[in-house]
Design an enzyme around this catalytic site. Structure first.
Site, PDB file in Angstrom:
ATOM      1  CG  ASN A  45      11.112 -70.677  53.582  1.00 56.20           C
ATOM      2  OD1 ASN A  45      11.470 -71.205  53.408  1.00 56.20           O
ATOM      3  ND2 ASN A  45      11.285 -69.367  53.915  1.00 56.20           N
ATOM      4  CG  HIS A 131      17.681 -67.965  61.250  1.00 60.67           C
ATOM      5  ND1 HIS A 131      17.976 -66.498  60.818  1.00 60.67           N
ATOM      6  CD2 HIS A 131      18.105 -68.065  59.316  1.00 60.67           C
ATOM      7  CE1 HIS A 131      17.468 -66.353  59.684  1.00 60.67           C
ATOM      8  NE2 HIS A 131      17.499 -67.621  59.151  1.00 60.67           N
ATOM      9  CD  GLU A 174      15.735 -72.195  63.269  1.00 61.50           C
ATOM     10  OE1 GLU A 174      15.616 -72.810  61.958  1.00 61.50           O
ATOM     11  OE2 GLU A 174      17.186 -71.860  63.012  1.00 61.50           O
ATOM     12  CB  SER A 178      15.418 -72.366  59.000  1.00 61.57           C
ATOM     13  OG  SER A 178      16.681 -72.459  58.899  1.00 61.57           O
ATOM     14  CG  ASP A 203      13.012 -67.995  64.898  1.00 59.82           C
ATOM     15  OD1 ASP A 203      11.782 -68.576  64.092  1.00 59.82           O
ATOM     16  OD2 ASP A 203      13.809 -68.072  63.997  1.00 59.82           O
ATOM     17  CG  HIS A 206      11.610 -72.536  59.068  1.00 57.03           C
ATOM     18  ND1 HIS A 206      11.384 -72.568  57.434  1.00 57.03           N
ATOM     19  CD2 HIS A 206      12.025 -72.273  59.082  1.00 57.03           C
ATOM     20  CE1 HIS A 206      11.360 -71.326  57.300  1.00 57.03           C
ATOM     21  NE2 HIS A 206      12.785 -71.099  58.111  1.00 57.03           N
ATOM     22  CE  LYS A 238      11.327 -68.386  57.119  1.00 55.03           C
ATOM     23  NZ  LYS A 238      11.201 -66.976  57.183  1.00 55.03           N
TER      24      LYS A 238
END
Ligand code: PMP
Length: 625
Positions: A45, A131, A174, A178, A203, A206, A238
């Protein structure tokens, strides 16, 4: 143990691991980084190459030289470096938040945050693809968790609506997922939260550094109203290239975590080198718009070639389906110097294994060319076969992975779950199978009567196949709970056998969903220590709950709904079997998305079921997911 002998626990653990490996689910950690065979990394990542950036590495060493290697103690006991608070201000002002708090990892940040701000009496509405760290944090919080269908803002809003009146209501998602790489509907979720008085937690693991103005992440990119936004989680490992994670939000939120966040209070502060690295990389990442454009172009190109949906950020998921085939495909790419990982259960649903391609800004266009060449035989653009021993590009593997059906994910099975035994579950299962034109399977049959035969008769054959897809995995003559009936026959049910058999049946049934009828009520034991509810929690199927209509229905049904919700399962529909009962139906309708009353049909045959289905949109209710 290193002493040459395995004890009982080690032996049992070794057997478990061997079983995972046998089923294509083995994992190994290797030495980290890319091994000698991998020339191009499409796995990590490190989206912007910050982990190896000279200025970031120099800042890390300098901070270590100046402030030492370790965090020394928890922050509340004076640990951390003098620069930690400055870094938190830097992150907060980049994101546009009032305050931020640095923790040692994203996993720990999510666990700490959820357990600090939610508790018994609160409701958290959570995306089903969230996640593991969010899920585990919610378990730790002991709040009531209601899971909404992936990225389905309407479903989330309905769950928020029914939760009004709880002490605190939160919605968690998220921003860029992810594994799927897709974005959450943040505008709609934020609007629903604002309307229904709930707080939103996002979240950004990413998304930060990859999307949004100056790389500020998915929430900033969405243009959603920020009023209901309670917290954003930004991971440092990441796109920021280092480690650690920030919880960002209001001053009040950060103070609440300082006071109640056990993962903050009782854990050693982040090491100075990480603080130094993050300070350098945030500056660079904020100014990295050109790199973000390159990254996006790579992802768009790969997705277009692979027939994947347009990517939202750096991740392009390529569906393979079968776990072993996904591993073979990843191995083939790896042999050609392309580091792509196979993602399998439990990270994704059984039978939905995928190759996860993570694009980096530092990839060159010839790296993408090489990846597309390597993917071609896997995606069937070549002759359809990935060959063993072929050293050209990525064409080395152990199996054919390219038949079109292997590229489609089978739909999740539909489990027919009862509140009790003898409530009309088999008739309801026949109605569901007929409504969905789906094959049926009874994994565990106890007693002399065969539910499979009943369903065969009531649902009739499918247009071009048998209704019953296979015999039960276990059959015992004693009409008792599976674990008791097994014991009476001198047998033990092995949950692994059921799990593997289910995966096989689901793949055979595809593209139709498999209808699976459990035995008796939800909590019926399969072994002395493993119930049908445990199995359900593992498989994450769709659920149709069946209850009988009459006295006692409310209690049985509400208890079963509560048990399902505790396992993050929301039934697609509730079917009340027997004489219609307006009061029961009205009471229970408030607790489920779809409620149907299935009266005693006379005569009980496929025609009567069809007549009932013509008036009741059961298939739509189940397929809506
Ligand atoms: N949230 C999401 C969405 C993630 O993908 C990850 C890492 N895989 C985490 C949190 C955990 O972050 P960390 O690796 O820093 O523990």
């Amino acid at each position: 143990m290193g002493l040459g002998e395995l004890n009982e626990v080690d032996r049992a653990l070794a057997a478990e691991v061997a079983d995972w490996r046998r089923r294509g689910l083995g994992r190994s950690v290797g030495g980290g980084g890319t091994d000698g065979r991998v020339a191009v990394d499409f796995t990590s990542n490190d989206y912007l190459g910050m982990a190896g950036n000279a200025a970031v590495c120099a800042a890390a060493s300098e901070a270590a030289r100046e402030h030492g290697a370790g965090g020394r103690a928890a922050r509340l006991l004076g640990g951390g470096s003098p620069k930690t608070a400055d870094l938190e201000h830097q992150l907060a002002s980049w994101l546009g938040a009032d305050a931020a708090l640095l923790l040692p990892s994203g996993y720990q940040a999510n666990l700490t945050l959820m357990a600090a701000i939610a508790g018994p009496g609160d409701v958290v509405v959570s995306d089903e693809d969230n996640h593991a760290s969010l899920i585990d944090g919610l378990r730790l919080s002991r709040a009531t968790v209601k899971v909404f269908r992936h990225a389905d803002a309407e479903h989330a809003a309905a769950l928020l609506e029914e939760s009004r009146g709880a002490r605190r209501v939160l919605c968690v998602t998220e921003s860029v997922f992810s594994m799927g790489g897709d974005r959450a509907p943040l505008v709609e979720l934020s609007e629903a939260c604002a309307r229904l008085g709930a707080g939103l937690i996002v979240d950004e693991a990413h998304a930060v550094g990859v999307v949004g103005p100056r790389g500020r992440g998915g929430f900033a990119a969405s243009g959603a109203a920020s009023a209901p936004l309670v917290a954003q989680i930004v991971t440092g490992g990441k796109a920021l290239g280092a480690a650690g994670a920030f919880i960002a939000g209001s001053q009040a939120l950060v103070e609440a975590v300082i006071h109640k966040g056990r993962g903050f209070m009782f854990s050693t502060a982040v090491a100075p080198a990480v603080v130094g690295a993050l300070e350098a990389s945030i500056g660079l990442v904020a100014d990295a718009d050109p790199a973000r454009e390159i990254l996006r172009a790579h992802a768009v190109r790969i997705a277009a070639a692979a027939g994947a949906p347009e990517p939202s950020a750096a991740i392009v998921p390529i569906l393979i389906g079968d776990e072993r085939r996904a591993v073979a495909a990843a191995e083939a790419l790896r042999a050609g110097g392309l580091g792509v990982r196979a993602v399998r259960q439990p990270t994704v649903r059984p039978g939905a294994a995928q190759l996860r391609v993570a694009c980096h800004a530092q990839h060159r266009s010839q790296d993408i060319d090489a990846l597309l060449d390597g993917l071609a035989p896997i995606l069937g653009a070549g002759d359809g076969t990935v060959r063993a021993g072929d050293t050209d590009g990525a064409q080395r593997a152990v199996e054919t992975v390219s038949s079109p059906s292997s590229l489609t994910v089978p739909p999740p099975p539909v489990f027919i779950v009862g509140t009790d035994t003898d409530i009309g579950k088999t008739v309801a299962a026949a109605a569901v199978a007929r409504a969905l034109d789906a094959p049926y399977w009874k994994p565990v049959q106890t007693g002399e009567d065969s539910d499979s035969r009943t369903v065969e008769r009531l649902a009739g054959p499918r247009p071009d196949a048998a209704r019953v897809i296979a015999a039960p995995a276990y059959e015992f003559p004693l009409p008792a709970s599976p674990h008791t009936a097994a014991a009476a026959a001198g047998a033990v049910i092995d949950p692994e056998v059921l799990h593997v058999a289910l995966g096989d049946r689901v793949r055979e049934a595809a593209p139709a969903p498999l209808v699976v009828e459990l035995a008796g009520g939800l909590h019926v034991p399969l072994t002395a220590s493993y119930t049908q509810a445990d199995w359900l929690a593992r498989e994450r199927p769709r659920v149709v709950l069946i209850a009988r209509s009459g006295l006692g229905t409310l209690n049985h049904t509400l208890l079963t709904l509560e048990a399902l919700r505790a396992r993050r399962l929301t039934p697609s529909a509730l079917i009340l079997v027997g004489e219609p009962h307006a009061e029961n139906a009205a009471t229970l309708a408030a607790h489920v998305d779809h409620l149907f009353e299935l009266p005693t049909l006379a005569p009980l045959d496929p025609g009567a079921i069809d007549a009932w289905l013509a008036e009741h949109p059961l298939a739509d209710a189940i397929r809506r997911e």
